[in-house]
Design an enzyme around this catalytic site. Structure first.
Site, PDB file in Angstrom:
ATOM      1  N   SER A 140      -0.095   0.250  10.762  1.00  0.00           N
ATOM      2  CA  SER A 140       1.085  -0.393  11.341  1.00  0.00           C
ATOM      3  C   SER A 140       0.840  -0.762  12.795  1.00  0.00           C
ATOM      4  O   SER A 140       0.097  -0.078  13.510  1.00  0.00           O
ATOM      5  CB  SER A 140       2.288   0.553  11.253  1.00  0.00           C
ATOM      6  OG  SER A 140       3.372   0.079  12.033  1.00  0.00           O
ATOM      7  N   TYR A 173       6.516   8.213  12.706  1.00  0.00           N
ATOM      8  CA  TYR A 173       5.968   7.210  11.781  1.00  0.00           C
ATOM      9  C   TYR A 173       4.639   6.681  12.317  1.00  0.00           C
ATOM     10  O   TYR A 173       3.631   6.640  11.603  1.00  0.00           O
ATOM     11  CB  TYR A 173       6.966   6.070  11.603  1.00  0.00           C
ATOM     12  CG  TYR A 173       6.417   4.893  10.842  1.00  0.00           C
ATOM     13  CD1 TYR A 173       6.202   4.962   9.469  1.00  0.00           C
ATOM     14  CD2 TYR A 173       6.102   3.692  11.496  1.00  0.00           C
ATOM     15  CE1 TYR A 173       5.687   3.882   8.764  1.00  0.00           C
ATOM     16  CE2 TYR A 173       5.600   2.612  10.798  1.00  0.00           C
ATOM     17  CZ  TYR A 173       5.391   2.710   9.438  1.00  0.00           C
ATOM     18  OH  TYR A 173       4.875   1.642   8.750  1.00  0.00           O
TER      19      TYR A 173
END
Length: 341
Positions: A144, A169
């Site tokens: 990501s 995350y």
């Protein structure tokens, strides 16, 4: 090829399964169908792949269908279930594994970090072990743009140091890259990590900005515009994402320009910043309706801007996303209208 796609009921996973099937591959899709958001949307994606919901709901059982003349299979299974995953790899041989199965969402990770550790860390470790012992030729996995965290230099380059994540995350995604590097080094497992940049498009997640904005505007509700609109993102259309993924999946590492590099990280983004206000303008234009903008401060875990340097992707795979924001937003609005109305 015989390809395992985890997170197959997810936004990007569904689109990737459909493309790989169209390209002539046999695909087994895996997903645990958690309730982070509407499971009805997840099952609807699986149904688009030819698997009836009644069959997809059965834990640990492989269901099959024929899609575009090729075979699509699905199994409901959690990556954290090591025994179930071991059985899957013992009973099937995979040429390539593509890991899109993860607990998504930056903001939710602030409230429920354990879900991210179980899915994104424990689950990924289980998958690495199965790939190692299952003689998988290539593991492609989703990282990501969140890993860039507090980095201020833009555009973001894969050469940049990424040791300042600002969400759980992001930290789990960076851990995936480190774990993959170790397996490439120790066990000669070819791995490719893809840092996605703000993916959007039809069948998108209900917790993402485009979905939230369109849904609110159509219902006459205000939209929350964080950091008072002073944000920019490298918005990337989902077809561009899976197009790049399929090219990497279908090109053996030894035949790509990276050749003997078993471990590799790529940014995959549109290589262009779009202001949040311009993004909202495009939505208003597609809906032919003005938005009621509720200006708010930036949220914890969020960053002001992202921008992908994709030179490595162009060099090694001759691939660059290029869908204009206006076209991509209209495609989403058309899907939303068709699906929900």
């Amino acid at each position: 090829m015989n390809i395992l796609v985890t997170g197959a009921a997810g936004f990007i996973g569904y689109h990737l399964c459909e493309l790989l099937i169209k390209n002539g591959h046999t695909v087994i899709g895996l997903d645990n169908i958690n309730d982070y958001y509407d499971v009805g949307l997840k099952y609807a994606r699986i149904q688009q792949l030819g698997i009836p919901r009644a069959k997809a709901e059965v834990d640990g059982q492989i269901s099959s269908s024929t899609l575009h003349g090729e075979q699509m299979k699905f199994i409901k299974l959690d990556l954290a279930d090591r025994q179930g995953l071991d059985r899957l790899f013992q009973e099937n041989t995979f040429d390539v594994v593509c890991n899109l199965g993860a607990q998504a969402g930056v903001r939710y990770s602030l409230e429920n970090p354990d879900a991210y550790i179980q899915s994104n860390v424990v689950g990924f470790a289980n998958l690495l072990e199965c790939c190692r012992h299952g003689n998988v030729k290539h593991l492609v996995y989703a990282s990501s743009s969140s890993v860039y965290g507090l980095n201020e230099k833009i555009p973001f380059s894969t050469e940049d140091t990424v040791d300042r994540p600002i969400s759980i995350y992001a930290a789990t995604k960076k851990s995936n890259e480190l774990m993959a590097h170790t397996y490439s080094h120790l066990y000669q497992l070819p791995t490719t990590g893809l840092r996605f940049f703000t993916v959007y498009g039809p069948w998108g997640r209900p917790d993402m900005a485009l979905f939230l904005f369109v849904d609110a505007i159509k219902k006459g509700k205000p939209i929350n515009v964080f950091n008072y609109g002073n944000m920019a993102r490298d918005f990337t259309y989902v077809d561009d994402i899976v197009g790049g993924m399929s090219k990497i999946i279908e090109t053996p590492v030894a035949e790509s320009k990276r050749k003997d590099e078993l471990y590799k990280i790529y940014n995959i983004g549109n290589n262009k910043q779009v202001k949040l206000t311009d993004f909202i303008d495009a939505i208003e234009s597609s809906l032919d309706t003005p938005a009621k903008r509720n200006l708010m401060p930036i949220q914890p875990g969020d960053v002001e801007s992202t921008w992908a340097d994709v030179n490595d992707l162009i060099r090694d795979y001759d691939y660059k996303p290029d869908t204009p924001i206006e076209k991509g937003v209209k495609e989403f609005v058309d899907w939303y209208n068709d699906f929900y109305e």
